[in-house]
Design an enzyme around this catalytic site. Structure first.
Site: not given
Ligand code: XLS
Length: 452
Positions: A117, A120, A248, A287
């Site tokens: 990110h 980071d 994602e 997830h």
């Molecule tokens: C959080 C996500 C995050 C993404 C990028 O649940 O997995 O880390 O991969 O923002």
């Protein structure tokens, strides 16, 4: 590029001024009987499986935020890990120290990719311009590290969920000024991704959803998110980004409901807003669990639509309803995932990114290596098992045989669109009652077990 004891110029660029993991040497493959915790038991980068090396199949990546930034804090207690690269000091110097540690870690581990990110990599500034400047400084530093180590950027992304301004969402925020701040961040993160040769760009909509439907106009928010993504796509293409944009899916946490709920929801959204040509999916195991799906379900739905762009590898906890982000270690689950990857020609442009953290009580620095070695080994082992299943067992044939009635006669005419609804009725009226045909579920499960 392995690090050498006598420092070459490249080793010096990778290590910086300090060596952060002095007790750890280059990690090598030693085979499954090795007792060395700092050795691979299954992952042998150059081993060829189904025509490609393990390195090419698996395209492992380290997640900067989980490995270098996640220090073990939770809502009940402060950080437990004393990372030597996160001591107090000048923020840019601290960011450089962290990057030195990151490239030393990744080089010793032998991973080809990493992900970040924006914040980071670089400290967030007090203004949009200061944040952009900080990121640009760190991009220049990362360029040298990438060149010296050969490690590449799998994807970049912007953290549009931590800053308090995003508490009601980023591109779905009801306040336009917040949306514009998110755009500024994504623009800078796209610039950085392109400057570092990133293969993909990820959108994870952490707060793109709602906490209460009572105060939310879902239709307007979804339209704003789509418009935002179209604009980001157009900007990315205008600065020469040729890779995939990835969404994602995640159903909840931190929001009560997130718009990118699961693969099927995201695919419907991409289709509705005409984004299918530029976007694919980044599927995360934990997830999937939160969405009450399996990891393999999410992968399969993405693969069925040719949208399997990349993977966030980790695992959840089946008793807890939140994101525990543990390293993957379930051979059955990962084998099922590898079956899908192998049958669908692999990941399209992405890789296997360890979006996983060592847990709060794993406080030794070498736990970071042990955790990644375990994750890499489980995928390598699953790749071998899945390949054997596909090459040696009746698995594929048993599955296609279940659909044999659509390969000929009226079934084939149905698939070609040559029958109408009345034809179907007449076929049924002139046929005997269908025989009950076993789905053979337990036999399929036994085959997986047999090859593990
Ligand atoms: C959080 C996500 C995050 C993404 C990028 O649940 O997995 O880390 O991969 O923002």
């Amino acid at each position: 590029m392995p690090l050498t004891k006598t420092k070459t110029r490249s080793s010096r660029v990778i290590l910086g001024d300090n060596e952060y993991f002095p007790g750890v040497n280059q990690i090598h493959y030693e085979g499954k009987d090795s007792r060395n915790p700092l050795a691979f038991k299954y992952y042998y980068a150059n081993r060829v499986v189904a025509g490609k090396t393990m390195r090419e199949h698996l395209r492992f990546s380290v997640a900067y935020w989980q490995t270098l930034c996640e220090a073990g804090g939770d809502s009940f207690g402060c950080a437990t890990k004393q990372f030597p690269w996160t001591q107090k000091g000048n923020p840019i110097q601290m960011a450089k120290n962290k990057m030195d540690a990151a490239f030393e870690f990744m080089t010793k581990l032998g991973v080809p990719y990493y992900c970040w990110h924006d914040f980071d990599l670089a400290p967030e500034g007090k203004s949009v311009s200061e944040s952009e400047k900080n990121l640009a400084t760190m991009v220049e530093y990362a360029k040298q590290k990438q060149a010296a180590s050969g490690i590449k950027l799998l994807w970049g992304t912007a953290n549009c969920f931590s800053n308090p301004r995003y508490m009601n969402g980023a591109s779905t925020n009801p306040d336009f000024s917040v949306l514009s701040f998110a755009a500024a961040q994504v623009k800078a993160a796209l610039d950085a991704t392109v400057a570092l040769g990133g293969k993909n760009y990820v959108f994870w909509g952490g707060r793109e959803g709602y906490m209460s439907l009572l105060n939310t106009n879902t239709k307007r928010e979804l339209e704003h998110m789509a418009r935002f993504l179209q604009m980001a796509r157009d900007y990315g293409r205008s600065i020469g980004f040729e890779g995939s944009f990835l969404i994602e899916p995640k159903p909840m946490a931190p929001s009560k409901h997130q718009y990118d709920f699961d693969s099927a929801t995201v695919i419907g959204f991409l289709r509705e807003f005409n984004l299918l040509n530029d976007f694919k999916l980044n599927i995360e195991a934990n997830h999937a669990t939160l969405a009450s799906h399996t990891f393999s379900h999410e992968l399969q739905i993405a693969a069925d639509h040719c949208l399997l762009g990349s993977i966030n590898a980790n695992r959840g906890d089946y008793q807890n309803g939140w994101d525990t982000n543990q390293f993957p270690n379930n051979i059955g689950e990962v084998t099922e995932a590898m079956l899908i990857l192998l049958e669908n020609g692999g990941i399209q442009g992405g890789g296997i990114n360890f979006n996983a953290k060592t847990q709060r009580n794993s406080t030794d620095l070498n736990d970071l290596f042990i955790a990644h070695i375990g994750g890499m080994d489980i995928f390598a082992r699953a790749l071998l098992v899945a390949n054997n299943i596909l090459e040696d067992s009746d698995y594929k044939k048993m599955r296609s045989d279940r659909y044999a009635s659509f390969d000929r006669g009226d079934g084939a005419r149905f698939e070609k669109g040559e029958l109408n609804f009345e034809d179907l009725r007449n076929i049924a009226a002139n046929s005997p009652e269908p025989l009950l045909k076993s789905g053979k579920q337990e036999l399929f499960e036994n085959i997986i077990n047999q090859y593990i």
